[in-house]
Design a protein around this motif. Structure first.
Motif, PDB file in Angstrom:
ATOM      1  N   LEU A  10     -39.465 -15.121 -64.778  1.00  0.00           N
ATOM      2  CA  LEU A  10     -38.341 -15.336 -63.883  1.00  0.00           C
ATOM      3  C   LEU A  10     -38.153 -16.805 -63.520  1.00  0.00           C
ATOM      4  N   ASP A  11     -39.115 -17.646 -63.936  1.00  0.00           N
ATOM      5  CA  ASP A  11     -39.044 -19.071 -63.637  1.00  0.00           C
ATOM      6  C   ASP A  11     -39.012 -19.320 -62.134  1.00  0.00           C
ATOM      7  N   ILE A  12     -39.769 -18.521 -61.391  1.00  0.00           N
ATOM      8  CA  ILE A  12     -39.935 -18.730 -59.958  1.00  0.00           C
ATOM      9  C   ILE A  12     -41.333 -19.284 -59.736  1.00  0.00           C
ATOM     10  N   ASP A  13     -41.413 -20.483 -59.204  1.00  0.00           N
ATOM     11  CA  ASP A  13     -42.685 -21.190 -59.084  1.00  0.00           C
ATOM     12  C   ASP A  13     -43.560 -20.574 -57.989  1.00  0.00           C
ATOM     13  N   ILE A  14     -44.816 -20.266 -58.347  1.00  0.00           N
ATOM     14  CA  ILE A  14     -45.808 -19.808 -57.377  1.00  0.00           C
ATOM     15  C   ILE A  14     -46.672 -21.009 -57.006  1.00  0.00           C
ATOM     16  N   PRO A  15     -46.630 -21.478 -55.762  1.00  0.00           N
ATOM     17  CA  PRO A  15     -47.404 -22.674 -55.389  1.00  0.00           C
ATOM     18  C   PRO A  15     -48.897 -22.474 -55.634  1.00  0.00           C
ATOM     19  N   SER A  16     -49.546 -23.505 -56.141  1.00  0.00           N
ATOM     20  CA  SER A  16     -50.984 -23.423 -56.387  1.00  0.00           C
ATOM     21  C   SER A  16     -51.757 -23.675 -55.101  1.00  0.00           C
ATOM     22  N   GLN A  17     -52.963 -23.149 -55.058  1.00  0.00           N
ATOM     23  CA  GLN A  17     -53.794 -23.275 -53.868  1.00  0.00           C
ATOM     24  C   GLN A  17     -54.360 -24.692 -53.777  1.00  0.00           C
ATOM     25  N   PRO A  18     -54.222 -25.365 -52.614  1.00  0.00           N
ATOM     26  CA  PRO A  18     -54.821 -26.692 -52.450  1.00  0.00           C
ATOM     27  C   PRO A  18     -56.329 -26.644 -52.676  1.00  0.00           C
ATOM     28  N   GLN A  19     -56.874 -27.718 -53.233  1.00  0.00           N
ATOM     29  CA  GLN A  19     -58.290 -27.742 -53.584  1.00  0.00           C
ATOM     30  C   GLN A  19     -59.190 -27.496 -52.383  1.00  0.00           C
ATOM     31  N   THR A  86     -56.795 -22.554 -40.818  1.00  0.00           N
ATOM     32  CA  THR A  86     -56.729 -23.546 -41.889  1.00  0.00           C
ATOM     33  C   THR A  86     -55.884 -23.026 -43.046  1.00  0.00           C
ATOM     34  N   PHE A  87     -56.069 -21.764 -43.406  1.00  0.00           N
ATOM     35  CA  PHE A  87     -55.277 -21.170 -44.479  1.00  0.00           C
ATOM     36  C   PHE A  87     -53.799 -21.114 -44.085  1.00  0.00           C
ATOM     37  N   GLU A  88     -53.538 -20.801 -42.830  1.00  0.00           N
ATOM     38  CA  GLU A  88     -52.144 -20.752 -42.381  1.00  0.00           C
ATOM     39  C   GLU A  88     -51.485 -22.115 -42.538  1.00  0.00           C
ATOM     40  N   MET A  89     -52.199 -23.161 -42.127  1.00  0.00           N
ATOM     41  CA  MET A  89     -51.635 -24.505 -42.234  1.00  0.00           C
ATOM     42  C   MET A  89     -51.459 -24.919 -43.701  1.00  0.00           C
ATOM     43  N   GLY A  90     -52.438 -24.563 -44.544  1.00  0.00           N
ATOM     44  CA  GLY A  90     -52.311 -24.866 -45.963  1.00  0.00           C
ATOM     45  C   GLY A  90     -51.157 -24.134 -46.618  1.00  0.00           C
ATOM     46  N   LEU A  91     -50.940 -22.892 -46.192  1.00  0.00           N
ATOM     47  CA  LEU A  91     -49.833 -22.099 -46.723  1.00  0.00           C
ATOM     48  C   LEU A  91     -48.493 -22.710 -46.323  1.00  0.00           C
ATOM     49  N   ARG A  92     -48.379 -23.094 -45.057  1.00  0.00           N
ATOM     50  CA  ARG A  92     -47.139 -23.718 -44.591  1.00  0.00           C
ATOM     51  C   ARG A  92     -46.856 -25.009 -45.344  1.00  0.00           C
ATOM     52  N   ALA A  93     -47.915 -25.778 -45.593  1.00  0.00           N
ATOM     53  CA  ALA A  93     -47.754 -27.080 -46.248  1.00  0.00           C
ATOM     54  C   ALA A  93     -47.299 -26.942 -47.695  1.00  0.00           C
ATOM     55  N   ALA A  94     -47.479 -25.744 -48.280  1.00  0.00           N
ATOM     56  CA  ALA A  94     -47.076 -25.527 -49.674  1.00  0.00           C
ATOM     57  C   ALA A  94     -45.565 -25.372 -49.819  1.00  0.00           C
ATOM     58  N   PHE A  95     -44.858 -25.289 -48.689  1.00  0.00           N
ATOM     59  CA  PHE A  95     -43.408 -25.077 -48.722  1.00  0.00           C
ATOM     60  C   PHE A  95     -42.707 -26.134 -47.876  1.00  0.00           C
ATOM     61  N   PRO A  96     -41.478 -26.503 -48.238  1.00  0.00           N
ATOM     62  CA  PRO A  96     -40.751 -27.503 -47.451  1.00  0.00           C
ATOM     63  C   PRO A  96     -40.400 -26.942 -46.077  1.00  0.00           C
ATOM     64  N   PRO A  97     -40.462 -27.780 -45.040  1.00  0.00           N
ATOM     65  CA  PRO A  97     -40.089 -27.300 -43.704  1.00  0.00           C
ATOM     66  C   PRO A  97     -38.615 -26.911 -43.655  1.00  0.00           C
ATOM     67  N   ALA A  98     -38.350 -25.792 -42.982  1.00  0.00           N
ATOM     68  CA  ALA A  98     -36.971 -25.320 -42.858  1.00  0.00           C
ATOM     69  C   ALA A  98     -36.871 -24.450 -41.608  1.00  0.00           C
ATOM     70  N   PRO A  99     -35.800 -24.613 -40.831  1.00  0.00           N
ATOM     71  CA  PRO A  99     -35.656 -23.801 -39.614  1.00  0.00           C
ATOM     72  C   PRO A  99     -35.696 -22.300 -39.899  1.00  0.00           C
TER      73      PRO A  99
END
Length: 276
Positions: A10-19, A86-99
């Motif tokens: 589907l060409d939908i990008d799945i963000p990779s997990q930060p190291q 920590t996981f919550e913050m890492g998950l949020r950081a994987a996506f651009p901020p948006a209201p």
């Protein structure tokens, strides 16, 4: 783990997990968790450490006085809670901020906390439950990043996930529950957490656990957390529906759910009072 090949088409990008979260996952998988190593890992990532400290000192946790370090946060909250933040913050950081995504992240934090506390009270996998709660709606963030304008219109068109899933299938050929499960798999979450995320829309709408799933306790906690956050008056009904299906004692589950809900409500009241 590899992502479902059908989703890759589907060409939908799945963000990779930060190291840093890969390393934290490995530490959390150890029965004898090295607290010092986990705290150092978080502190060595300045962005994560700052985000964790901000979250720990928020009204959600209702701590008296400010926490000054990650080590202190672990002392007050425990390693599982701090790792989940920590996981919550890492998950949020994987996506651009948006209201449009802010309500999603707020629900994720509350849901993860509720599911983790419920699991701990019932001697279940608290780390897996908390993680499943955090990731439950993350597929929406994947779709929003993939096609912001298109998905923004979908979010405005409906106020419930059952209808939203239908719109997602029509527009993208895949729904956020499947994408969320794929993200869970790629980030190394356990099978029970992945299954809970994959089936949460149907389970919550029908108050019924998926028949094909093996260990269904985390799915049961997902249903209960959803009811507590959306319609607490249905808690007794929800417990009667899902506790037996997950081989859980109804009275113990009901008591644990009420206690977890009251604890979260107390923290939120304390936070509101602190603002006045």
């Amino acid at each position: 783990m590899s992502v479902n090949p059908e989703l890759r088409k589907l060409d939908i990008d799945i963000p990779s997990q930060p190291q840093s979260l890969v390393q934290l996952s490995l530490l959390m998988a150890d029965e004898d968790i090295n607290m010092q190593a986990a705290a150092s890992l978080i502190e060595n990532d300045m962005a994560l450490a700052a985000a964790v400290m901000k979250a720990v000192n928020s009204s959600l946790y209702g701590l008296k006085g400010r926490v000054q370090s990650v080590h202190q946060a672990i002392t007050y909250l425990g390693m599982r809670e701090v790792a989940a933040i920590t996981f919550e913050m890492g998950l949020r950081a994987a996506f651009p901020p948006a209201p449009e995504l802010e309500p999603l992240w707020k629900r994720a934090g509350q849901r993860g906390t509720l599911m983790g506390k419920l699991a701990a009270r019932l001697s279940l996998d608290a780390w897996g439950a908390h993680s499943a709660g955090l990731f439950e709606e993350c597929g929406k963030a994947v779709l929003f990043r993939h096609a912001s304008d298109h998905y923004r219109a979908m979010l405005r068109a409906t106020d419930n996930d059952v209808d939203l899933v239908g719109l997602e299938h029509a527009g993208f050929g895949v729904s956020h529950d499947a994408l969320g499960a794929a993200l869970c798999e790629s980030w190394g979450l356990g099978a029970a957490a992945v299954a809970s995320v994959r089936h949460h829309v149907v389970a919550q709408a029908a108050l019924a656990l998926p028949a094909a799933e093996g260990r269904r306790s985390i799915s049961a906690l997902s249903v209960l957390a959803h009811v507590l956050m959306q319609d607490p008056g249905r808690l007794d009904e929800a417990v009667r529906a899902v506790a037996p299906a997950a081989d859980l004692d109804e009275m113990l589950v009901l008591r644990a759910a009420r206690q977890a809900h009251e604890q979260l409500a107390d923290a939120q009241r304390a936070g509101r009072a602190a603002l006045h």
